[in-house]
Design an enzyme around this catalytic site. Structure first.
Site, PDB file in Angstrom:
ATOM      1  N   SER A  26     108.692  63.036  14.819  1.00  0.00           N
ATOM      2  CA  SER A  26     107.792  62.401  13.843  1.00  0.00           C
ATOM      3  C   SER A  26     108.093  62.897  12.439  1.00  0.00           C
ATOM      4  CB  SER A  26     106.342  62.735  14.153  1.00  0.00           C
ATOM      5  OG  SER A  26     106.085  62.515  15.500  1.00  0.00           O
ATOM      6  N   ARG A  30     110.015  60.659   9.278  1.00  0.00           N
ATOM      7  CA  ARG A  30     109.247  60.506   8.033  1.00  0.00           C
ATOM      8  C   ARG A  30     109.998  61.137   6.859  1.00  0.00           C
ATOM      9  NH1 ARG A  30     105.466  60.616  11.994  1.00  0.00           N
ATOM     10  NH2 ARG A  30     103.333  59.874  11.709  1.00  0.00           N
ATOM     11  N   SER A 176      97.768  51.517  17.034  1.00  0.00           N
ATOM     12  CA  SER A 176      98.781  52.538  16.783  1.00  0.00           C
ATOM     13  C   SER A 176      98.534  53.097  15.386  1.00  0.00           C
ATOM     14  CB  SER A 176     100.184  51.934  16.861  1.00  0.00           C
ATOM     15  OG  SER A 176     101.117  52.842  16.314  1.00  0.00           O
ATOM     16  N   SER A 205      94.877  58.759  17.174  1.00  0.00           N
ATOM     17  CA  SER A 205      95.991  59.686  16.903  1.00  0.00           C
ATOM     18  C   SER A 205      95.929  60.252  15.483  1.00  0.00           C
ATOM     19  CB  SER A 205      97.336  58.984  17.116  1.00  0.00           C
ATOM     20  OG  SER A 205      97.356  58.258  18.317  1.00  0.00           O
ATOM     21  N   GLU A 353     106.863  53.688  24.574  1.00  0.00           N
ATOM     22  CA  GLU A 353     108.203  53.330  25.040  1.00  0.00           C
ATOM     23  C   GLU A 353     108.133  52.463  26.296  1.00  0.00           C
ATOM     24  OE1 GLU A 353     107.416  55.910  23.445  1.00  0.00           O
ATOM     25  OE2 GLU A 353     109.126  56.809  22.381  1.00  0.00           O
ATOM     26  N   ARG A 356     102.826  53.666  29.613  1.00  0.00           N
ATOM     27  CA  ARG A 356     102.902  55.020  30.174  1.00  0.00           C
ATOM     28  C   ARG A 356     101.813  55.310  31.206  1.00  0.00           C
ATOM     29  NH1 ARG A 356     104.674  58.451  24.731  1.00  0.00           N
ATOM     30  NH2 ARG A 356     106.908  58.246  25.118  1.00  0.00           N
ATOM     31  N   HIS A 397     111.864  58.834  27.446  1.00  0.00           N
ATOM     32  CA  HIS A 397     112.213  60.253  27.451  1.00  0.00           C
ATOM     33  C   HIS A 397     111.105  61.126  28.021  1.00  0.00           C
ATOM     34  CE1 HIS A 397     110.223  60.640  23.254  1.00  0.00           C
ATOM     35  NE2 HIS A 397     109.918  59.476  23.752  1.00  0.00           N
TER      36      HIS A 397
END
Ligand code: DC
Length: 666
Positions: A26, A30, A176, A205, A353, A356, A397
């Protein structure tokens, strides 16, 4: 990196030692974008080298940014907010941290400076929503075309167009947090007046927004905020490079080692370097969750130490909104708990991804676990009767890394089971060396480390078959012949009588041998080419007849049995060195075929050779290897015979893998 189709983890038994984490994904992406938008040069230290940062770097280059490596650093000469390329197609793989902010930045730049940019990714990327960000940007006046399904990449961002910056930019925060991050990172490009961003819905988040704000501050932009509902980018904001930025270790990646310590570090802790109490990343708070499950955790400014505390671990119920990525690790730790573990408020897992929640539930069930799931929660019951499972990783991953912790099932059951991780290279998204790092700090019963032996006469193709098989399984290789060759060479150089077994054996412990990247070093000298010479092969077969020499080389060969497994080739691998090998193959080919192969090999290297002479040499060597009293060349009783005279290498490798698969519990 060669992509192996699967990696089998044998039962793992304990953990201790130090790991250094790769840079945070992250923060890395950025910082790269901010450095590219800034005026001036930024040196980025400890940048994560991974798939997601590679696509970001490549995009910045395509956009005309000068980007280069200096040692371990990446240096960027920023664009200063001025587009150099007005048209580009950017392929962003499955990197959400590249797709969202680049979409925002390029939309605004196209609006103010003109241009046309296409952003696309892998098929999964085209299933990950971006509509809320697109809506916010369109609301501002950006021209964005859907090139696929509305609300999903691929997109075309074009301009010029007129921006309406006097009304607040409104963006949803409950799908998100990356949409808000994207706007926060990009809107300073057009901050001629105060720009107000209003969040619709409950922001998820939040710690990731804190990272965004902290990094913006490092690049000279002080965002004002009103709780989590509104953010103001002050008029006149300009990106200013701080000159140098250090990227912290990845706190989400730390979670696997925190979990590892909690499960398996019974004595010495696992020390994790790169994150700690002063980290920007919200996922460091994973240590609180791990501690609640029983881990003993110590934290310094940029390190953590984790040991097992309560055992079994303690099941818990936890709202994981603040640690969405790291929390996945809890679902595997939950298998080792004393009661159910319920994670709530994790709806965002469904748009990562992969889905999940579905992925973790499906794969945990393969191990035998009872798992329930809902739209935004998952519940995992502890597991007693473990099954050997083949874990799909969905190109995610974190799924791959999480399930490595399932290999510790031998700590709770006597019937320990291996775990097969499919497409393990997907860890390259954030942690290319994950499995190597894990293997560096875990312990194993050596008998659990699988060995495949390939014995056979000289020039039968053992080396090639061993290398190819090992490559596909991700295993280590032992070319035992090289050990005899090196011993013969060193003995000859020392002027020893090669018939004096004691004297030759005595030099073995003094050999400064090193194996690196397929090369063999004796002291500082790369002796690989010398070792392959015919003359050295003859020396080897001479010294190999002595039982003392064979004894002296015994332990050295056993030491090659390391995680995740070994393919060993030689004459007595299946009979004397690894009698417990799970698969033993005795490879033969007719003397005529072997002489011909050796002949072609030599000719291709520009060495002249005589095929009849080669065949005579081979047969003489076979005789000596077969008839010596210790470890003569002969198939182990339980060996599979493979005559490859008429087989291609691929066909031989396929046969090896078929035999191997028959011996696996999956
Ligand atoms: O596999 P190679 O050609 O590199 O082996 C060279 C010699 O070393 C071979 O003629 C016999 C000896 N050797 C052995 O005795 N035992 C082994 N495990 C490997 C090689």
């Amino acid at each position: 990196m060669f992509k192996i189709p699967f990696l089998d983890l044998p039962p793992l038994r304990g953990a201790a030692g130090t790991v250094r984490l790769p840079g945070s994904k992250s923060i890395s992406n950025r910082v790269l974008l901010l450095a590219a938008l800034s005026e001036g040069r930024t040196v980025v230290r400890d940048l994560l080298a991974s798939d997601d940062t590679a696509v970001m770097l490549e995009s910045l280059r395509t956009l005309g940014c000068a980007v280069w490596r200096e040692g371990g650093d990446v240096v960027i000469d920023g664009l200063g907010g001025q587009l150099r390329a007005k048209e580009a197609k950017l392929f962003l793989g499955n990197a959400g941290t590249a797709m969202r902010p680049l979409t925002a930045a390029l939309s605004l730049l196209a609006a103010t400076q003109g241009g046309s940019f296409e952003v696309s990714g892998v098929p999964r990327m085209h299933e990950r929503p971006i509509g809320d960000l697109v809506d916010a940007l369109r609301g501002l006046g950006c021209e964005i075309d859907d090139l696929g399904n509305a609300g999903y990449p691929p997109l075309r961002l074009r301009g010029p167009s007129t921006l309406a910056l006097d009304t607040p930019v409104r963006v949803r925060g409950d799908v998100s947090s990356q949409f808000l991050t994207a706007l926060l990172l990009a809107l300073p490009l057009v901050a001629e007046r105060d720009i107000r961003i209003e969040v619709i819905g409950e922001l998820i988040s939040k710690p990731y927004i804190e990272i965004t704000l902290a990094l913006l501050a490092r690049f000279g932009i002080q965002v004002r905020r009103e709780g989590w509902a509104a953010f103001v980018i002050p008029a006149g904001s300009r990106y200013v490079s701080p000159g140098e930025v250090f990227v912290e270790g990845d706190a989400s990646s730390a979670s696997y080692f925190v979990g590892l310590g909690a499960i398996a570090a019974t004595d010495v802790p696992i020390r994790i370097e790169g994150v700690g109490s002063e980290s920007l990343q919200g996922d460091v708070r994973f240590i609180e969750a791990a501690a609640a499950m029983g881990a003993e955790v110590k934290a310094g400014p940029n390190w953590l130490e984790v040991k097992r505390g309560a055992w079994p671990l303690k099941g818990l119920t936890l709202d994981c909104n603040h640690i969405p990525d790291a929390a996945m690790t809890l679902t595997v730790m939950a298998l080792y708990a004393d009661g159910p573990t319920t994670l709530t408020n994790i709806a965002s897992w469904r748009v990562k991804e992969t889905d999940r929640i579905a992925a973790m539930a499906t794969e945990l069930r393969k191990l035998g676990a009872t798992v329930d799931e809902g739209p935004d929660w998952i519940r995992v019951q502890p597991l007693q009767r473990w099954q050997a499972a083949v874990i799909h990783t969905y190109d995610d991953h974190r799924v791959a890394m999480c399930f490595s912790l399932a290999a510790f099932n031998g700590l709770v059951t006597t019937a320990a089971k291996p775990v097969r991780i499919l497409e393990p290279h997907c860890v390259a998204k954030t942690f290319p060396d994950y499995f190597e790092t894990l293997f560096g700090v875990v312990s194993v019963d050596v008998a659990d480390v699988p060995v495949i032996t390939i014995d056979g006469p000289t020039a039968s193709g053992k080396g090639t078959l061993a290398d190819e098989t090992a490559k596909l399984l991700g295993f280590n290789v032992l070319d035992s012949g090289a050990l005899y060759r090196v011993t013969g060479l060193a003995a000859r150089r020392a002027g020893l009588d090669l018939d004096d077994g004691d004297a030759v054996a005595a030099i073995v412990p003094t050999l400064q041998l090193r194996f690196a990247d397929g090369q063999v070093f004796l002291g500082q000298e790369d002796v690989s080419a010398r070792l392959r010479a015919e003359a050295t092969g003859l020396l080897a077969s001479q010294v190999a007849v002595h039982p003392q020499v064979r004894r002296a080389l015994h332990q050295l060969q056993l030491d090659f049995r390391r995680l995740p497994g070994l393919v060993a080739d030689g004459r007595d691998m299946g009979t004397a060195i690894f009698p417990d090998a799970a698969l033993k193959v005795f490879l033969t080919a007719s003397a005529a075929t072997r002489a011909e192969r050796r002949y072609k090999q030599l000719i291709s290297k520009g060495i002249s050779a005589n095929i009849e002479g080669l065949r005579a040499d081979l047969e003489a060597r076979d005789e000596r290897d077969k008839n010596r009293s210790t470890s003569p060349l002969e198939p182990a009783q339980d060996a599979q015979l493979l005559d490859n005279s008429a087989l291609t290498i691929e066909a031989s490798v396929d046969q090896m893998l078929a035999w191997w698969q028959q011996r696996r519990p999956f």
